[in-house]
Design a protein around this motif. Structure first.
Motif, PDB file in Angstrom:
ATOM      1  N   ARG A  94       0.826  -1.208   0.000  1.00  0.00           N
ATOM      2  CA  ARG A  94       0.000   0.000   0.000  1.00  0.00           C
ATOM      3  C   ARG A  94       0.865   1.265   0.000  1.00  0.00           C
ATOM      4  O   ARG A  94       0.625   2.197  -0.769  1.00  0.00           O
ATOM      5  CB  ARG A  94      -0.928   0.016   1.213  1.00  0.00           C
ATOM      6  CG  ARG A  94      -1.842   1.235   1.256  1.00  0.00           C
ATOM      7  CD  ARG A  94      -2.633   1.355   2.538  1.00  0.00           C
ATOM      8  NE  ARG A  94      -1.723   1.531   3.667  1.00  0.00           N
ATOM      9  CZ  ARG A  94      -1.653   0.712   4.712  1.00  0.00           C
ATOM     10  NH1 ARG A  94      -2.432  -0.333   4.799  1.00  0.00           N
ATOM     11  NH2 ARG A  94      -0.800   0.931   5.691  1.00  0.00           N
ATOM     12  N   ASP A  95       1.892   1.303   0.853  1.00  0.00           N
ATOM     13  CA  ASP A  95       2.756   2.477   0.929  1.00  0.00           C
ATOM     14  C   ASP A  95       3.507   2.706  -0.383  1.00  0.00           C
ATOM     15  O   ASP A  95       3.589   3.843  -0.872  1.00  0.00           O
ATOM     16  CB  ASP A  95       3.755   2.328   2.076  1.00  0.00           C
ATOM     17  CG  ASP A  95       3.070   2.309   3.435  1.00  0.00           C
ATOM     18  OD1 ASP A  95       3.688   1.819   4.394  1.00  0.00           O
ATOM     19  OD2 ASP A  95       1.917   2.782   3.524  1.00  0.00           O
ATOM     20  N   GLN A  96       4.046   1.635  -0.978  1.00  0.00           N
ATOM     21  CA  GLN A  96       4.800   1.767  -2.219  1.00  0.00           C
ATOM     22  C   GLN A  96       3.898   2.205  -3.370  1.00  0.00           C
ATOM     23  O   GLN A  96       4.266   3.070  -4.165  1.00  0.00           O
ATOM     24  CB  GLN A  96       5.487   0.433  -2.575  1.00  0.00           C
ATOM     25  CG  GLN A  96       6.575   0.016  -1.612  1.00  0.00           C
ATOM     26  CD  GLN A  96       7.782   0.942  -1.687  1.00  0.00           C
ATOM     27  OE1 GLN A  96       8.128   1.438  -2.728  1.00  0.00           O
ATOM     28  NE2 GLN A  96       8.387   1.176  -0.530  1.00  0.00           N
ATOM     29  N   SER A 102       1.297   8.816  -6.490  1.00  0.00           N
ATOM     30  CA  SER A 102       1.337  10.252  -6.232  1.00  0.00           C
ATOM     31  C   SER A 102       2.154  10.987  -7.292  1.00  0.00           C
ATOM     32  O   SER A 102       1.994  12.186  -7.472  1.00  0.00           O
ATOM     33  CB  SER A 102       1.913  10.522  -4.843  1.00  0.00           C
ATOM     34  OG  SER A 102       3.284  10.182  -4.809  1.00  0.00           O
ATOM     35  N   GLN A 103       3.002  10.254  -8.030  1.00  0.00           N
ATOM     36  CA  GLN A 103       3.843  10.864  -9.058  1.00  0.00           C
ATOM     37  C   GLN A 103       3.300  10.631 -10.462  1.00  0.00           C
ATOM     38  O   GLN A 103       3.935  11.020 -11.436  1.00  0.00           O
ATOM     39  CB  GLN A 103       5.264  10.295  -8.963  1.00  0.00           C
ATOM     40  CG  GLN A 103       5.910  10.536  -7.616  1.00  0.00           C
ATOM     41  CD  GLN A 103       7.206   9.761  -7.464  1.00  0.00           C
ATOM     42  OE1 GLN A 103       7.621   9.034  -8.346  1.00  0.00           O
ATOM     43  NE2 GLN A 103       7.853   9.928  -6.316  1.00  0.00           N
ATOM     44  N   ARG A 104       2.124  10.020 -10.588  1.00  0.00           N
ATOM     45  CA  ARG A 104       1.555   9.697 -11.899  1.00  0.00           C
ATOM     46  C   ARG A 104       0.189  10.328 -12.067  1.00  0.00           C
ATOM     47  O   ARG A 104      -0.490  10.634 -11.093  1.00  0.00           O
ATOM     48  CB  ARG A 104       1.403   8.181 -12.060  1.00  0.00           C
ATOM     49  CG  ARG A 104       2.713   7.455 -12.099  1.00  0.00           C
ATOM     50  CD  ARG A 104       2.478   6.013 -12.414  1.00  0.00           C
ATOM     51  NE  ARG A 104       3.748   5.326 -12.566  1.00  0.00           N
ATOM     52  CZ  ARG A 104       3.880   4.176 -13.157  1.00  0.00           C
ATOM     53  NH1 ARG A 104       2.831   3.561 -13.648  1.00  0.00           N
ATOM     54  NH2 ARG A 104       5.050   3.616 -13.256  1.00  0.00           N
ATOM     55  N   THR A 105      -0.202  10.447 -13.321  1.00  0.00           N
ATOM     56  CA  THR A 105      -1.549  10.941 -13.609  1.00  0.00           C
ATOM     57  C   THR A 105      -2.539   9.782 -13.706  1.00  0.00           C
ATOM     58  O   THR A 105      -3.709   9.946 -13.416  1.00  0.00           O
ATOM     59  CB  THR A 105      -1.566  11.732 -14.931  1.00  0.00           C
ATOM     60  OG1 THR A 105      -1.086  10.890 -15.978  1.00  0.00           O
ATOM     61  CG2 THR A 105      -0.710  12.969 -14.829  1.00  0.00           C
ATOM     62  N   LEU A 125      -6.244  -7.402  -1.238  1.00  0.00           N
ATOM     63  CA  LEU A 125      -5.246  -6.678  -2.025  1.00  0.00           C
ATOM     64  C   LEU A 125      -5.915  -5.607  -2.880  1.00  0.00           C
ATOM     65  O   LEU A 125      -5.463  -4.464  -2.923  1.00  0.00           O
ATOM     66  CB  LEU A 125      -4.459  -7.644  -2.905  1.00  0.00           C
ATOM     67  CG  LEU A 125      -3.508  -6.996  -3.917  1.00  0.00           C
ATOM     68  CD1 LEU A 125      -2.422  -6.210  -3.211  1.00  0.00           C
ATOM     69  CD2 LEU A 125      -2.904  -8.040  -4.827  1.00  0.00           C
ATOM     70  N   MET A 126      -7.008  -5.950  -3.546  1.00  0.00           N
ATOM     71  CA  MET A 126      -7.690  -4.979  -4.412  1.00  0.00           C
ATOM     72  C   MET A 126      -8.255  -3.813  -3.598  1.00  0.00           C
ATOM     73  O   MET A 126      -8.168  -2.654  -4.014  1.00  0.00           O
ATOM     74  CB  MET A 126      -8.791  -5.680  -5.205  1.00  0.00           C
ATOM     75  CG  MET A 126      -8.244  -6.672  -6.221  1.00  0.00           C
ATOM     76  SD  MET A 126      -9.522  -7.605  -7.067  1.00  0.00           S
ATOM     77  CE  MET A 126     -10.217  -6.339  -8.109  1.00  0.00           C
ATOM     78  N   ALA A 127      -8.812  -4.090  -2.421  1.00  0.00           N
ATOM     79  CA  ALA A 127      -9.325  -3.026  -1.567  1.00  0.00           C
ATOM     80  C   ALA A 127      -8.197  -2.126  -1.078  1.00  0.00           C
ATOM     81  O   ALA A 127      -8.336  -0.903  -1.021  1.00  0.00           O
ATOM     82  CB  ALA A 127     -10.081  -3.622  -0.386  1.00  0.00           C
ATOM     83  N   THR A 128      -7.055  -2.718  -0.755  1.00  0.00           N
ATOM     84  CA  THR A 128      -5.900  -1.946  -0.315  1.00  0.00           C
ATOM     85  C   THR A 128      -5.385  -1.061  -1.438  1.00  0.00           C
ATOM     86  O   THR A 128      -5.024   0.092  -1.214  1.00  0.00           O
ATOM     87  CB  THR A 128      -4.786  -2.896   0.175  1.00  0.00           C
ATOM     88  OG1 THR A 128      -5.294  -3.679   1.253  1.00  0.00           O
ATOM     89  CG2 THR A 128      -3.573  -2.127   0.634  1.00  0.00           C
ATOM     90  N   LEU A 129      -5.349  -1.591  -2.671  1.00  0.00           N
ATOM     91  CA  LEU A 129      -4.887  -0.799  -3.809  1.00  0.00           C
ATOM     92  C   LEU A 129      -5.819   0.378  -4.070  1.00  0.00           C
ATOM     93  O   LEU A 129      -5.356   1.485  -4.374  1.00  0.00           O
ATOM     94  CB  LEU A 129      -4.776  -1.681  -5.059  1.00  0.00           C
ATOM     95  CG  LEU A 129      -3.677  -2.747  -5.010  1.00  0.00           C
ATOM     96  CD1 LEU A 129      -3.762  -3.649  -6.235  1.00  0.00           C
ATOM     97  CD2 LEU A 129      -2.309  -2.110  -4.908  1.00  0.00           C
ATOM     98  N   GLN A 130      -7.119   0.171  -3.945  1.00  0.00           N
ATOM     99  CA  GLN A 130      -8.057   1.285  -4.112  1.00  0.00           C
ATOM    100  C   GLN A 130      -7.863   2.309  -3.007  1.00  0.00           C
ATOM    101  O   GLN A 130      -7.959   3.503  -3.239  1.00  0.00           O
ATOM    102  CB  GLN A 130      -9.492   0.786  -4.135  1.00  0.00           C
ATOM    103  CG  GLN A 130      -9.870   0.163  -5.456  1.00  0.00           C
ATOM    104  CD  GLN A 130     -11.351  -0.168  -5.536  1.00  0.00           C
ATOM    105  OE1 GLN A 130     -12.007  -0.363  -4.521  1.00  0.00           O
ATOM    106  NE2 GLN A 130     -11.857  -0.244  -6.741  1.00  0.00           N
ATOM    107  N   GLY A 133      -5.121   4.745  -3.711  1.00  0.00           N
ATOM    108  CA  GLY A 133      -5.330   5.743  -4.758  1.00  0.00           C
ATOM    109  C   GLY A 133      -5.475   5.196  -6.154  1.00  0.00           C
ATOM    110  O   GLY A 133      -5.485   5.969  -7.116  1.00  0.00           O
ATOM    111  N   ALA A 134      -5.598   3.893  -6.313  1.00  0.00           N
ATOM    112  CA  ALA A 134      -5.758   3.307  -7.646  1.00  0.00           C
ATOM    113  C   ALA A 134      -7.144   3.647  -8.178  1.00  0.00           C
ATOM    114  O   ALA A 134      -8.145   3.421  -7.511  1.00  0.00           O
ATOM    115  CB  ALA A 134      -5.570   1.796  -7.590  1.00  0.00           C
ATOM    116  N   SER A 135      -7.181   4.202  -9.385  1.00  0.00           N
ATOM    117  CA  SER A 135      -8.479   4.548  -9.973  1.00  0.00           C
ATOM    118  C   SER A 135      -9.165   3.316 -10.554  1.00  0.00           C
ATOM    119  O   SER A 135     -10.383   3.237 -10.568  1.00  0.00           O
ATOM    120  CB  SER A 135      -8.308   5.619 -11.047  1.00  0.00           C
ATOM    121  OG  SER A 135      -7.444   5.163 -12.062  1.00  0.00           O
TER     122      SER A 135
END
Length: 148
Positions: A94-96, A102-105, A125-130, A133-135
């Motif tokens: 999640r942190d990585q 944060s550096q991508r559009t 994993l999918m909930a953590t990725l969302q 900030g995963a769109s």
């Protein structure tokens, strides 16, 4: 005793109207409560399921893809472009991912899960990725061999 120097008793006419002001107050309080709590009630991971056999994903060649893999033991691996990683915890993933996004559009991430891994592991994993900030989160699969 009724008439001995006191004012005559006035009879009140029964009121045929209902005072709705307290009901309006209660309704507005309930409306505010529902407006605040309704967004918290929707939980889950948004997944767009294909209706037919899917074509390969078209990726932008200028942007390195982010792939998070889960092996059969439930260990997580983060791959950015061609660079892989050692096994890591879900919190570190999640942190990585949050740092990279944060550096991508674009916030698109792909998940590659072993077919023998527990379904709950992939959902977490999918909930953590969302949450990081995963769109959108996509799933990578192998093509089915033709049986002729």
């Amino acid at each position: 005793m009724k008439g001995m120097g006191m004012m005559p008793e006035q009879r009140r006419k029964p009121m045929s109207e209902i005072n709705v002001v307290p009901y309006i107050d209660v309704m507005l309080v309930l409306l505010i409560i529902f407006m605040v709590t309704a967004p918290m009630l929707t939980q889950g991971v948004k997944v767009d399921l294909p209706e037919t056999a899917s074509d390969p994903i078209q990726t932008d060649k200028n942007v390195e893809s982010i792939v998070v893999s889960v092996d059969s033991n439930g260990a997580y691996y983060l791959e950015v472009g061609d660079e892989g990683s050692d096994p890591m915890s879900l919190a570190r993933v999640r942190d990585q991912v949050a740092k990279i996004l944060s550096q991508r559009t674009s916030g698109d991430i792909l998940v590659r899960g072993d077919e023998n891994v527990d379904y709950g592991t992939v959902v977490r994993l999918m909930a953590t990725l969302q949450g990081a900030g995963a769109s959108s989160v996509g799933l990578i699969t192998d093509t089915v061999p033709d049986e002729t």
